[in-house]
Design a protein around this motif. Structure first.
Motif, short mmCIF file in Angstrom:
data_model
loop_
_atom_site.label_atom_id
_atom_site.label_comp_id
_atom_site.label_asym_id
_atom_site.label_seq_id
_atom_site.Cartn_x
_atom_site.Cartn_y
_atom_site.Cartn_z
N VAL A 100 4.06 -13.86 2.38
CA VAL A 100 4.22 -14.32 1.00
C VAL A 100 4.94 -13.28 0.17
O VAL A 100 5.92 -13.57 -0.51
CB VAL A 100 2.85 -14.67 0.39
N SER A 101 4.49 -12.05 0.20
CA SER A 101 5.14 -10.97 -0.54
C SER A 101 4.70 -9.64 0.05
O SER A 101 3.51 -9.40 0.27
CB SER A 101 4.78 -11.03 -2.03
N PHE A 102 5.69 -8.80 0.31
CA PHE A 102 5.41 -7.48 0.86
C PHE A 102 6.48 -6.51 0.38
O PHE A 102 7.67 -6.85 0.35
CB PHE A 102 5.40 -7.52 2.40
N LYS A 103 6.06 -5.33 -0.03
CA LYS A 103 7.00 -4.31 -0.46
C LYS A 103 7.53 -3.58 0.79
O LYS A 103 6.92 -2.66 1.29
CB LYS A 103 6.37 -3.34 -1.45
N LEU A 104 8.70 -4.04 1.22
CA LEU A 104 9.32 -3.45 2.41
C LEU A 104 9.70 -1.99 2.16
O LEU A 104 9.61 -1.15 3.05
CB LEU A 104 10.54 -4.27 2.79
N VAL A 105 10.16 -1.71 0.96
CA VAL A 105 10.44 -0.34 0.52
C VAL A 105 9.64 -0.11 -0.74
O VAL A 105 9.70 -0.91 -1.67
CB VAL A 105 11.94 -0.12 0.25
N GLN A 106 8.87 0.95 -0.77
CA GLN A 106 8.04 1.25 -1.94
C GLN A 106 8.34 2.66 -2.39
O GLN A 106 8.25 3.61 -1.62
CB GLN A 106 6.55 1.10 -1.61
N HIS A 107 8.77 2.78 -3.65
CA HIS A 107 9.15 4.08 -4.22
C HIS A 107 10.20 4.77 -3.34
O HIS A 107 10.19 5.98 -3.17
CB HIS A 107 7.93 4.98 -4.40
N GLY A 108 11.10 3.97 -2.75
CA GLY A 108 12.19 4.53 -1.96
C GLY A 108 11.86 4.79 -0.51
O GLY A 108 12.75 5.23 0.24
N ALA A 109 10.64 4.52 -0.06
CA ALA A 109 10.23 4.79 1.32
C ALA A 109 10.11 3.48 2.09
O ALA A 109 9.43 2.55 1.65
CB ALA A 109 8.92 5.55 1.36
N PHE A 110 10.77 3.41 3.24
CA PHE A 110 10.72 2.22 4.09
C PHE A 110 9.35 2.12 4.75
O PHE A 110 8.93 3.04 5.46
CB PHE A 110 11.82 2.29 5.15
N GLU B 25 7.69 1.07 7.41
CA GLU B 25 7.83 0.58 8.77
C GLU B 25 6.48 0.18 9.37
O GLU B 25 6.40 -0.85 10.05
CB GLU B 25 8.50 1.63 9.65
N ALA B 26 5.45 0.95 9.12
CA ALA B 26 4.14 0.63 9.70
C ALA B 26 3.62 -0.69 9.14
O ALA B 26 3.08 -1.53 9.88
CB ALA B 26 3.15 1.76 9.42
N GLY B 27 3.77 -0.91 7.85
CA GLY B 27 3.27 -2.13 7.24
C GLY B 27 3.98 -3.37 7.71
O GLY B 27 3.34 -4.38 8.05
N ILE B 28 5.32 -3.33 7.78
CA ILE B 28 6.04 -4.52 8.22
C ILE B 28 5.84 -4.75 9.71
O ILE B 28 5.80 -5.90 10.17
CB ILE B 28 7.55 -4.39 7.88
N THR B 29 5.65 -3.68 10.48
CA THR B 29 5.36 -3.84 11.90
C THR B 29 4.05 -4.59 12.10
O THR B 29 3.95 -5.50 12.93
CB THR B 29 5.31 -2.48 12.60
N GLU B 30 3.04 -4.23 11.33
CA GLU B 30 1.75 -4.91 11.44
C GLU B 30 1.87 -6.39 11.10
O GLU B 30 1.29 -7.25 11.77
CB GLU B 30 0.74 -4.24 10.52
N LEU B 31 2.63 -6.71 10.05
CA LEU B 31 2.79 -8.11 9.67
C LEU B 31 3.53 -8.91 10.74
O LEU B 31 3.17 -10.05 11.04
CB LEU B 31 3.54 -8.20 8.34
N LEU B 32 4.58 -8.33 11.30
CA LEU B 32 5.36 -9.06 12.29
C LEU B 32 4.60 -9.23 13.60
O LEU B 32 4.87 -10.18 14.36
CB LEU B 32 6.69 -8.33 12.55
N MET B 33 3.67 -8.33 13.87
CA MET B 33 2.88 -8.44 15.11
C MET B 33 1.60 -9.24 14.91
O MET B 33 0.90 -9.55 15.87
CB MET B 33 2.54 -7.04 15.64
N SER B 34 1.29 -9.63 13.68
CA SER B 34 0.00 -10.27 13.38
C SER B 34 -0.23 -11.59 14.09
O SER B 34 -1.38 -11.91 14.43
CB SER B 34 -0.15 -10.46 11.86
#
Length: 797
Positions: free
Chosen positions: A621-631, A633-642
C-alpha cells in the motif's frame, strides 16, 4: 537545422558514439555518432490545435514547400522568419514560383499569417484574451520551434550529467543561423560559433571527414589488475589489424591514430559503457566516473569487460591552422548594405542593419540587432549579442558585456507592421551623424528578452492568464522532463521487461497528484498512475494514516496495491518522489515499471487461476523505499519476500524469485525520479515557482478543453442528440459478455457504464481511468474505431 529536421550532437574533444540504435522499430547494432533528431526545420508546418501552437512534425517538403515558395504550399518556419524580417527576399535567388523564376513571396506569407491570426483571435475571444498581431503569432511559432530544438540538446547534456551552459553552440545548416541566439539564450550558453561554410557544411564535411576502421572482440572477463596484460595484448593486436586496413586505403602512419576501448558494465546489469583506456589510466575509475555522472549512483559490484575495441582513424585532410587575429589594422565597420525592420520577442520591431559577410574583415565586430548575409546563409544577431569576424572569416557570437536600458521598440500601428515588408529595405541608406550612430548602436546592443515573470503585472503569478505560446513552450518543457526520466530508467534498469520491452512509464504530477505530463511510454498507466499519486498524497496528508510521519526531503515512496493504492496489477510497481521547494511539496515525479517477478503462486506473478490477491505476489500500500536519503533495502526485501510466509496456507506461494533484479530496477526508478527532480528545480529556478505552477494548471485545463471538444465533435459526427449514448459489446475468451455504454452531451461531459457478468477470470478493480476524461475519450474511439481492442480497453477500466 535544415529543411525538415534539426540534428544535434555533442563534442568534447572526442566524438560521442552509440553502438546500438532503433529507427522506425528496427534495431541497428553499428557504431555511429550519437545524434538526436527532432522534426523542427525550415519546412516544418505550423498549426494552431486545441489552444496550442504546434510546429511539425509534418513537413511541407521541398514541393510544394512553404507559402513563400509560391507553389500552393503551407505555412512553415521559413514563412515565420520571413514575416518577422529575419530573412530578406532581396538576398535570395529568384528560383521560386511555378516557373522557378520569382523571388520569395512575402505578400503571400503575410496573407496566410493574417488568416491564421484571425482564427487564433476568434478562438481566444471567448476567453476575453487580448488579440494577437501577426508579428506575435509568427514569433510564437518561432519560440515553440526553438523550444523543440532545445529538447534534444538538453537530452545530450543534462540527461548525461553535463551542464548545457558550459558548451559552445556550433550552428550549421541553412536555417541554423536564424535561431542560434535564441536557442543559446534559452540554454544559458554564452558563445556561438558559425563557420563560414555553415550553409553547406554537411557537404564540406563529406570531403573532409576522417576514415575510421574499428575492430572488436568479445572478452567476457572480470576487470581486475591480473587481466590488464591480456587485455592490453588483445587491444594491440586489434589496433594493428585496423591500422593495416587504413594503410591499404592509402593512409600513412603519420595520418593514423588509434584509440583503445573497453566495453564495461556492472555484473548482473545490461548497461554497458564504452570506456576509453588511455595508457597509464585506470579504466575502472573512468567507468565509475562516467556511470556516476550519467546515472547518479554507482554499484558495489564487480565490473565485467564485455568487449575490447579499437578505433583507428585516418585523417583524410590536414585542417588549416587557426589564423591569429591581428588587432593593429582592423578597418572601420562598413555602412550597412540594407536596413530591415525585424521583430524581436518582448520588444517589437526594431531597425536592423544588414551586412554582407564578404564585405566584413577579420576583427570587425557587429553589435546586435543585425543581420549577416552571404550567398549560403543568413545569420540573425539578436539584441544583447555581439558578432566578431575571426581571421578565418568565421563568425563568433558572444553575449554583450554592456549594460544599458532597453531601447524603445517601434510604435505598433493598428495594422500589422510587416504588411509593407517589401519596403523595409533601402539600398545604401543615408548615414546618421557619427554620434547618433554610436548612441543607436549602444541602444541596439542590449538584451531585450525579459523573463516572462518580469513582464507580468504585480500580484499572484499563479493567476496569470494563459498565453497559448507560453502554454506550448511549457508543454514541451514538462514533457521533456518526463522523457528524460524515461531515458534514465531504461538505461539503468536491468530487467528485460523495462530495458527491452519498455514496460514502464514516467510522469510529472502536481502537488495534489493530478497529472501534468506523461511521456508516451505505456498508455495503460495513464489513468491509474495519477490515482496512485493522489492516494499517497492523502495517505501522508491531514487525517491520513501517515500524517504523523509525513513526507520529508529525501523520501521516496513505493506502492503497487491495485485495490487500495491506485495500482494496475501487482508487478507494476510505482515509485513516487515529492519535489520540495522551500520546505513545501510543489510537484511529484513518479515512475512505474513492470517487474518480472514479485512472488505469488507462479513465476511472473500473473497466474491465470488466482483467487486471492496475495497469490499474485507482494501487495504494498505504501512504503518509504528511501527515507531521509537512505535506500531501505532490508525493508523492501522483507515486503517482497512476504508472500512466501503463506506457503503453508497457500501451497506454492513464494516470495520474489529474483530479488537482485527487483532491487536494481527499483534503484533505477529512484534514479529516474532524481533526474526529474533536478529538471523540475531547474525549471523553477529559471521561471519562478508561481509561474511554473500557473502553467501546470493551464496545461491541465487545456487538456480537459481539448478532450471535451473532441467528445462534442464525436457526438455530432455520430448524429447523437444533445444527450446521447453509444454502446458496444464483446466477449471474453470464456464467453462472458462485456458491454460498454458511454453517454455524451454537447458540453463535452460524459459518463460510462460497463457490465462484466458471469466471468471467473481474475480482474482486480483499477482506480483512475474513470476519473480521467482522456481515458474515457480513448475508450470512445476504441469502441467505434478499434472494436477488436475493446476487451483490453474495458479490462483497463
Amino acid at each position: 537545422m535544415g529543411g525538415t529536421s534539426t540534428d544535434v550532437s555533442r563534442y568534447a574533444g572526442s566524438y560521442e558514439h552509440v553502438f546500438e540504435s532503433t529507427t522506425a522499430g528496427i534495431t541497428i547494432q553499428a557504431p555511429q555518432l550519437d545524434i538526436n533528431t527532432v522534426a523542427a526545420g525550415g519546412g516544418s508546418r505550423l498549426f494552431y490545435r486545441a489552444g496550442l501552437f504546434a510546429v511539425g512534425p509534418e513537413s511541407c517538403r521541398a514541393h510544394p514547400g512553404p507559402v513563400c515558395y509560391k507553389k500552393g504550399g503551407y505555412l512553415a518556419i521559413t514563412d515565420a522568419n520571413l514575416a518577422l524580417g529575419r530573412i530578406l527576399p532581396e538576398t535570395f535567388p529568384k528560383i521560386f514560383g511555378p516557373k522557378e523564376n520569382e523571388p520569395l513571396d512575402a505578400t503571400g506569407t503575410v496573407s496566410a499569417f493574417e488568416e491564421l491570426t484571425a482564427a487564433i483571435n476568434a478562438s481566444e475571444e471567448s476567453a476575453k484574451k487580448p488579440a494577437k498581431t501577426v508579428d506575435e503569432v509568427a514569433m510564437g511559432f518561432i519560440q515553440v520551434a526553438n523550444e523543440t530544438m532545445c529538447r534534444p540538446i538538453r537530452a545530450l547534456t543534462q540527461m548525461k550529467g553535463y551542464d548545457a551552459s558550459a558548451h559552445v553552440l556550433a550552428c550549421f545548416g541553412g536555417a541554423g543561423g536564424q535561431h542560434a541566439c535564441a536557442i543559446a539564450t534559452a540554454l544559458g550558453m554564452k558563445t556561438i560559433f558559425i563557420h563560414r561554410y555553415a550553409g553547406v557544411l554537411s557537404a564540406v564535411g563529406i570531403q573532409l571527414a576522417d576514415i575510421v576502421q574499428e575492430a572488436q572482440e568479445p572478452a567476457a572477463v572480470e576487470l581486475t589488475f591480473s587481466e590488464f596484460p591480456g587485455l592490453q595484448a588483445r587491444l594491440v593486436g586489434l589496433a594493428a589489424i585496423a591500422a593495416q586496413q587504413l594503410k591499404q586505403q592509402g593512409f600513412k602512419d603519420r595520418q593514423i591514430s588509434v584509440e583503445h576501448y573497453l566495453n564495461l558494465r556492472y555484473s548482473g546489469t545490461d548497461v554497458a559503457v564504452m570506456t576509453q583506456w588511455v595508457e597509464g589510466s585506470d579504466p575502472a575509475a573512468a567507468f565509475a566516473a562516467t556511470y556516476q555522472r550519467e546515472f547518479g549512483f554507482v554499484l558495489d559490484r564487480p565490473v565485467v569487460v564485455d568487449d575490447v575495441r579499437v578505433r583507428a582513424t585516418g585523417r583524410a585532410a590536414d585542417l588549416p591552422a587557426v589564423q591569429a587575429l591581428s588587432t593593429n589594422s582592423i578597418p572601420p565597420l562598413p555602412a550597412p548594405a540594407l536596413n530591415s525592420s525585424t521583430y524581436f520577442e518582448g520588444v517589437g520591431r526594431m531597425p536592423t542593419p544588414v551586412y554582407m559577410l564578404d564585405q566584413l574583415a577579420g576583427g570587425q565586430q557587429v553589435q546586435g540587432p543585425a543581420l549577416l548575409i552571404d550567398n549560403i546563409s543568413t545569420i540573425l544577431i539578436e539584441p544583447g549579442w555581439d558578432a566578431t569576424i575571426t581571421a578565418d572569416h568565421n563568425v563568433c557570437i558572444g553575449v554583450s558585456q554592456q549594460q544599458q536600458h532597453p531601447p524603445q521598440a517601434q510604435q505598433q500601428s493598428q495594422q500589422p507592421q510587416h504588411l509593407n515588408l517589401h519596403h523595409h529595405h533601402q539600398q545604401n541608406p543615408p548615414q546618421a551623424p557619427p554620434q547618433q550612430q554610436q548612441e543607436h548602436q549602444q541602444q541596439q546592443h542590449l538584451l531585450l528578452q525579459q523573463p516572462l515573470e518580469q513582464q507580468l503585472p504585480d500580484g499572484d503569478l499563479g493567476q496569470v492568464e494563459c498565453d497559448p505560446i507560453q502554454l506550448s513552450i511549457f508543454a514541451h518543457r514538462f514533457m521533456g522532463i518526463a522523457e528524460q526520466m524515461g531515458r534514465v530508467l531504461q538505461r539503468t534498469s536491468i530487467s528485460v521487461n523495462i530495458k527491452e520491452r519498455l514496460d514502464f512509464s514516467c510522469a510529472l504530477f502536481g502537488p495534489d497528484g493530478s497529472l501534468v505530463a506523461n511521456a508516451p511510454h505505456l498508455p495503460v498507466h495513464l489513468g491509474a498512475m495519477s490515482e496512485a499519486v493522489r492516494f499517497q498524497v492523502a495517505y501522508y496528508g491531514p487525517g491520513g494514516p501517515g500524517e504523523q510521519e509525513g513526507l520529508q526531503e529525501g523520501d521516496v515512496l513505493l506502492s503497487n496495491h491495485p485495490q487500495l493504492a491506485g495500482g494496475s496489477h501487482l508487478p507494476d510497481i510505482t515509485v513516487i518522489t515529492p519535489v520540495f521547494n522551500q520546505g513545501q511539496v510543489v510537484f511529484f515525479v513518479a515512475s512505474r515499471g513492470h517487474h518480472a517477478d514479485i512472488g505469488g503462486i507462479s513465476p511472473g506473478s500473473m497466474p491465470p487461476n488466482s483467487r486471492l490477491l496475495v497469490e499474485e505476489g507482494a501487495a504494498i500500500v505504501s512504503f518509504k523505499l528511501v527515507q531521509h536519503g537512505a535506500f531501505q533495502e532490508a525493508g523492501i526485501t522483507e515486503l517482497l519476500m512476504s508472500p512466501g510466509k503463506l506457503s503453508e496456507e497457500l501451497p506454492g506461494c513464494s516470495g520474489t524469485r529474483n530479488l537482485s533484479d527487483n532491487l536494481s530496477d527499483l534503484k533505477a526508478q529512484v534514479a529516474a525520479n532524481t533526474k526529474g527532480i533536478q529538471l523540475v528545480q531547474e525549471l523553477i529556478a529559471e521561471h519562478s515557482l508561481q509561474l511554473v505552477q500557473a502553467y501546470m494548471k493551464h496545461i491541465q485545463a487545456n487538456a480537459e478543453a481539448a478532450v471535451r471538444e473532441m467528445l462534442c465533435e464525436f457526438s455530432q459526427s455520430r448524429g447523437l442528440p444533445e444527450v446521447g449514448s453509444v454502446t458496444a459489446e464483446d466477449q471474453l475468451d470464456d464467453g462472458s459478455p462485456i458491454k460498454l455504454t458511454i453517454t455524451i452531451d454537447r458540453y463535452g461531459n460524459c459518463r460510462f457504464a460497463g457490465l462484466h457478468a458471469g466471468s471467473v477470470w481474475p480482474c482486480a478493480p483499477v482506480m483512475g481511468s474513470q476519473q480521467s476524461i482522456a481515458g474515457v475519450a480513448c475508450l470512445v474511439l476504441a469502441v467505434w474505431q478499434m472494436k477488436t481492442s475493446l476487451m483490453m480497453a474495458v479490462q483497463t477500466v
